[in-house]
Structures are given as C-alpha cells and as structure tokens.
Design a protein around this motif. Structure first.
Motif, PDB file in Angstrom:
ATOM      1  N   GLN A 100      -2.393  55.701  -5.333  1.00 42.44           N
ATOM      2  CA  GLN A 100      -3.121  56.282  -4.205  1.00 42.44           C
ATOM      3  C   GLN A 100      -2.775  55.488  -2.949  1.00 42.44           C
ATOM      4  O   GLN A 100      -2.803  54.262  -2.964  1.00 42.44           O
ATOM      5  N   ALA A 101      -2.436  56.191  -1.892  1.00 43.26           N
ATOM      6  CA  ALA A 101      -2.071  55.544  -0.633  1.00 43.26           C
ATOM      7  C   ALA A 101      -3.071  55.958   0.445  1.00 43.26           C
ATOM      8  O   ALA A 101      -3.903  56.852   0.237  1.00 43.26           O
ATOM      9  N   THR A 102      -2.979  55.323   1.590  1.00 43.41           N
ATOM     10  CA  THR A 102      -3.869  55.653   2.690  1.00 43.41           C
ATOM     11  C   THR A 102      -3.706  57.107   3.099  1.00 43.41           C
ATOM     12  O   THR A 102      -2.650  57.712   2.901  1.00 43.41           O
ATOM     13  N   GLY A 103      -4.775  57.666   3.641  1.00 49.11           N
ATOM     14  CA  GLY A 103      -4.727  59.044   4.102  1.00 49.11           C
ATOM     15  C   GLY A 103      -4.738  60.066   2.990  1.00 49.11           C
ATOM     16  O   GLY A 103      -4.362  61.219   3.201  1.00 49.11           O
ATOM     17  N   GLY A 104      -5.139  59.672   1.771  1.00 50.71           N
ATOM     18  CA  GLY A 104      -5.210  60.600   0.661  1.00 50.71           C
ATOM     19  C   GLY A 104      -3.865  60.958   0.054  1.00 50.71           C
ATOM     20  O   GLY A 104      -3.775  61.868  -0.768  1.00 50.71           O
ATOM     21  N   GLU A 106      -0.627  60.721  -2.348  1.00 50.36           N
ATOM     22  CA  GLU A 106      -0.305  60.263  -3.694  1.00 50.36           C
ATOM     23  C   GLU A 106       1.187  60.003  -3.756  1.00 50.36           C
ATOM     24  O   GLU A 106       1.990  60.853  -3.371  1.00 50.36           O
ATOM     25  N   LEU A 107       1.534  58.822  -4.240  1.00 50.48           N
ATOM     26  CA  LEU A 107       2.932  58.419  -4.375  1.00 50.48           C
ATOM     27  C   LEU A 107       3.224  58.144  -5.830  1.00 50.48           C
ATOM     28  O   LEU A 107       2.375  57.622  -6.561  1.00 50.48           O
ATOM     29  N   TYR A 108       4.420  58.493  -6.263  1.00 55.63           N
ATOM     30  CA  TYR A 108       4.867  58.152  -7.611  1.00 55.63           C
ATOM     31  C   TYR A 108       5.880  57.043  -7.438  1.00 55.63           C
ATOM     32  O   TYR A 108       6.925  57.219  -6.800  1.00 55.63           O
ATOM     33  N   LEU A 109       5.582  55.855  -7.979  1.00 53.60           N
ATOM     34  CA  LEU A 109       6.389  54.666  -7.752  1.00 53.60           C
ATOM     35  C   LEU A 109       6.786  53.995  -9.059  1.00 53.60           C
ATOM     36  O   LEU A 109       6.050  54.051 -10.047  1.00 53.60           O
ATOM     37  N   ALA A 110       7.932  53.349  -9.031  1.00 52.76           N
ATOM     38  CA  ALA A 110       8.387  52.510 -10.137  1.00 52.76           C
ATOM     39  C   ALA A 110       9.090  51.303  -9.527  1.00 52.76           C
ATOM     40  O   ALA A 110       9.831  51.442  -8.551  1.00 52.76           O
ATOM     41  N   TYR A 111       8.848  50.134 -10.081  1.00 52.14           N
ATOM     42  CA  TYR A 111       9.399  48.894  -9.523  1.00 52.14           C
ATOM     43  C   TYR A 111      10.289  48.182 -10.526  1.00 52.14           C
ATOM     44  O   TYR A 111       9.972  48.106 -11.718  1.00 52.14           O
ATOM     45  N   LEU A 112      11.395  47.633 -10.003  1.00 52.15           N
ATOM     46  CA  LEU A 112      12.325  46.829 -10.794  1.00 52.15           C
ATOM     47  C   LEU A 112      12.807  45.646  -9.971  1.00 52.15           C
ATOM     48  O   LEU A 112      12.931  45.743  -8.749  1.00 52.15           O
ATOM     49  N   SER A 127       2.002  64.022  -2.799  1.00 55.02           N
ATOM     50  CA  SER A 127       1.181  64.840  -1.890  1.00 55.02           C
ATOM     51  C   SER A 127       0.780  64.031  -0.666  1.00 55.02           C
ATOM     52  O   SER A 127       0.804  62.808  -0.672  1.00 55.02           O
ATOM     53  N   GLY A 128       0.354  64.785   0.343  1.00 52.38           N
ATOM     54  CA  GLY A 128      -0.172  64.141   1.552  1.00 52.38           C
ATOM     55  C   GLY A 128       0.772  64.036   2.630  1.00 52.38           C
ATOM     56  O   GLY A 128       1.613  63.810   3.186  1.00 52.38           O
TER      57      GLY A 128
END
Length: 128
Positions: A100-104, A106-112, A127-128
């Motif tokens: 969940q990010a600011t302003g409502g 939605e981010l899909y993230l993966a970190y390496l 979204s957003g």
C-alpha cells in the motif's frame, strides 16, 4: 528525468549474468562490455552502466539506494524476481507482493540484491 545510472561491481561477469536475466525479462537486450570493461545496458531511452570503481577501491552498495525496474504486470515482476534469484541475486525485504502506498495506490514490488549488493526492485503499479 534521468539519462543514466552508474553502479559499481567487483565481478563484472557475475553481475552481467544477473542483469542479463532480470532485464531480459523486461525486454531489454543483453548487456555489452565496452573497451573499458564497463557493462552497459540500453533500453527505452535509459542506460544502466556497471563498472569497477575508477578509484581502484572495491565496489560497495549504497545504503538507502534502490534501483527500480518498471514491469508491465505482476506476472512480469514475479518472473523478474525468479530470474534474479536463479542468476546470483539475493531476495531482500518482504516476498514479492502488493504494498500500500500513499494516496491509496497499490504497488506490486519485489526486491533483490545483485551480486555486488546493490538493491534492485521490480515494480508494477496495480492501482491509483
């Protein structure tokens, strides 16, 4: 806004294997090593350069720095992450998924972490 990003690595061959895999998932061509030993990726107007540090000291990751790579779907982020793990990357932070990010938004993230310890992120705006 950016023309390029340059990061350091001590083992260019291992780093090339990792970035060829994760950037290939995103549609970027294989990296090229130039006459100075720098690894260069060019895709969609951007450049990523990877080099041994010019001062002769070992490369080290920047604490607090993350390089984000834009994907076109959550499936592409998952494929990006899997390719990275299979080619020398180390998972970090939470598993791939919705944040969940600011302003409502939605981010899909993966970190390496890449073989030199640089933090990378596969990113898709849901979204957003």
């Amino acid at each position: 806004m950016f023309s390029h990003i340059t990061i350091g690595a001590n083992d260019i061959a291992a780093t090339k294997t990792f970035y060829d895999a994760i950037l290939g998932v995103l549609g970027a061509p294989e990296g090229v090593i130039d006459e100075k030993g720098r690894l260069i990726y060019v895709h969609d107007g951007g450049r990523l350069l990877i080099t041994k540090p010019l001062d002769g000291n070992p490369a080290s990751h920047g604490n607090g720095i993350t390089i984000g790579f834009l994907a076109s779907s959550t499936d592409m982020v998952d494929a990006w992450h899997a390719a990275g793990v299979a080619n020398g990357g180390t998972p970090c932070e939470d598993p791939p998924g919705i944040r969940q990010a600011t302003g409502g938004r939605e981010l899909y993230l993966a970190y390496l972490r890449d073989p030199a310890g640089n933090k990378t992120c596969g990113f898709f705006k849901v979204s957003g």
